[in-house]
Write a protein that holds these residues in place. Structure first.
Motif, PDB file in Angstrom:
ATOM      1  N   PHE C  30       0.886  -1.224   0.071  1.00 41.63           N
ATOM      2  CA  PHE C  30       0.048  -0.120   0.064  1.00 41.63           C
ATOM      3  C   PHE C  30       0.992   1.207   0.138  1.00 41.63           C
ATOM      4  O   PHE C  30       0.372   2.311  -0.565  1.00 41.63           O
ATOM      5  CB  PHE C  30      -1.006   0.125   1.082  1.00 41.63           C
ATOM      6  N   ASN C  32       3.628   1.355  -1.342  1.00 43.41           N
ATOM      7  CA  ASN C  32       3.931   1.342  -2.802  1.00 43.41           C
ATOM      8  C   ASN C  32       3.275   2.170  -3.746  1.00 43.41           C
ATOM      9  O   ASN C  32       3.444   3.143  -4.550  1.00 43.41           O
ATOM     10  CB  ASN C  32       4.372   0.288  -3.487  1.00 43.41           C
ATOM     11  N   VAL C  33       1.709   2.168  -3.492  1.00 44.20           N
ATOM     12  CA  VAL C  33       0.769   2.533  -4.169  1.00 44.20           C
ATOM     13  C   VAL C  33       0.531   4.142  -3.982  1.00 44.20           C
ATOM     14  O   VAL C  33       0.591   4.803  -4.950  1.00 44.20           O
ATOM     15  CB  VAL C  33      -0.597   1.993  -3.725  1.00 44.20           C
ATOM     16  N   LEU C  34       0.858   4.532  -2.652  1.00 39.38           N
ATOM     17  CA  LEU C  34       0.947   5.924  -2.324  1.00 39.38           C
ATOM     18  C   LEU C  34       2.176   6.401  -2.841  1.00 39.38           C
ATOM     19  O   LEU C  34       1.905   7.786  -3.585  1.00 39.38           O
ATOM     20  CB  LEU C  34       0.989   5.961  -0.733  1.00 39.38           C
ATOM     21  N   ASN C  35       3.326   5.955  -3.331  1.00 36.90           N
ATOM     22  CA  ASN C  35       4.437   6.272  -3.675  1.00 36.90           C
ATOM     23  C   ASN C  35       4.189   6.733  -5.128  1.00 36.90           C
ATOM     24  O   ASN C  35       4.802   7.614  -5.742  1.00 36.90           O
ATOM     25  CB  ASN C  35       5.524   5.831  -3.439  1.00 36.90           C
ATOM     26  N   PHE C  36       3.513   5.605  -5.843  1.00 37.24           N
ATOM     27  CA  PHE C  36       3.295   5.675  -7.323  1.00 37.24           C
ATOM     28  C   PHE C  36       2.368   7.274  -7.547  1.00 37.24           C
ATOM     29  O   PHE C  36       2.718   7.728  -8.312  1.00 37.24           O
ATOM     30  CB  PHE C  36       2.344   4.679  -7.606  1.00 37.24           C
TER      31      PHE C  36
END
Lengths: 164, 76, 82
Positions: C30, C32-36
């Motif tokens: 999750f 990682n999704v925020l960083n994207f």
């Protein structure tokens, strides 16, 4: 451009980005094993929660080093800012980032270069805007990492069995 | 438009700060700290300071890695 | 305008999922999704040639951070099991 056309463009960009980065990752054998110890631990944790081990390894690899998904996103940002040369510059940056994270960097760099040309072709011949690919890529990574780890890893495991 | 976006980021940064303070596990604290940083960096970019953003993006992970050596000594 | 709203909604959703998840290792996807989402928004907020370098630096840095957290946590769990 009206709102409906833009939404249809974003959905098409989502499908293109999803197919592009999943295909590149599976061709470069990311689901085979956890590349670093952190990726291996994440894969085993997802398997413990009821998912597939190969899909878990691929999700761990996406978390712990910039692979084709990061390459696609940064290529879209590069094309949005500076055209085709921006995308190729982003590919160089993805390669440097991969080397920092102790990865070989083939998947990320190849994904970025392919994504640059695909996005450029869609802009030139189909009337898309580059920022629609940024939104499409973010939705694509949301479906893999953000909705349900169990079902996403099962889908990735099925695709990996087709390849292996 | 940018104002509404910045309100969303302020919410993310505040949530991250509160979670960092509340959570017990030190690794969870570090993950929440990453969330706090993710909420803060769009403010730096919206101000136009891209060089500050680049140097922050390199300094914060190195700080986290050094902090992990201290977290390593904690008992879970 | 739709593009920015999608990025902001995804970022907010990912941060809520990070807080709701109990398991430490399963928080990292999750994050990682925020960083994207944040990487995309850095490019969208300020389209400037140095923005590519800023987005790439932010993404690589955050990836390195989650990699370090995951590997240290895995190593410590192994030591605790022995």
């Amino acid at each position: 451009m009206d709102m409906l056309t833009e939404m249809v463009h974003i959905i098409v960009a989502f499908a293109v980005a999803w197919i592009l980065f999943i295909a590149t990752d599976i061709i470069f054998r990311l689901p085979e094993k956890g590349g670093v110890s952190g990726a291996k631990a994440i894969g085993e944790e997802i398997e413990k929660a009821g998912g597939n081990i190969n899909g878990g390894y691929m999700m761990g690899n996406i978390v712990s080093s910039p692979d084709a998904s990061a390459g696609t996103l940064l290529a879209a940002c590069g094309v949005f800012i500076a055209g085709i040369w921006g995308g190729l510059f982003a590919a160089v940056l993805v390669y440097i980032g991969n080397r920092i994270c102790h990865d070989k960097g083939y998947a990320g760099t190849t994904g970025a270069v392919i994504a640059t040309f695909v996005i450029y072709a869609f802009i030139t011949y189909a009337g898309f805007a580059p920022e629609q690919f940024i939104a499409g890529m973010i939705l694509a990574i949301l479906t893999i990492q953000g909705i349900s780890h169990k079902y996403a890893s099962k889908v990735l495991g099925k695709l990996w069995r087709l390849r292996a | 438009m940018t104002d509404i976006l910045l309100m969303v980021f302020a919410a993310i940064a505040i949530l991250g700060a509160a979670a960092t303070a509340i959570q017990k596990n030190p690794y969870d604290k570090l993950i929440s700290l990453g969330m706090l940083f993710a909420g803060v960096i769009p403010f730096v970019v919206a101000g136009g300071y891209l060089d500050v953003a680049i140097s922050l993006a390199l300094i914060v992970p190195i700080t986290t890695i050094i902090l992990l050596q201290a977290v390593w000594r904690c008992r879970l | 305008m739709i593009v920015e709203s999608i990025c902001a909604i995804v970022a907010l959703y990912a941060s809520i999922r990070i807080l709701a998840e109990k398991n430490t290792l399963r928080k990292l996807p999750f994050l990682n999704v925020l960083n994207f989402a944040i990487t995309g928004l850095i490019a969208l907020i300020l389209p400037h040639p140095m923005g590519i370098a800023a987005a790439a630096a932010y993404f690589v840095g955050s990836t390195l951070e989650s990699n370090a957290i995951a590997s240290t946590f895995a190593k410590q769990s192994e030591v605790a099991d022995d």
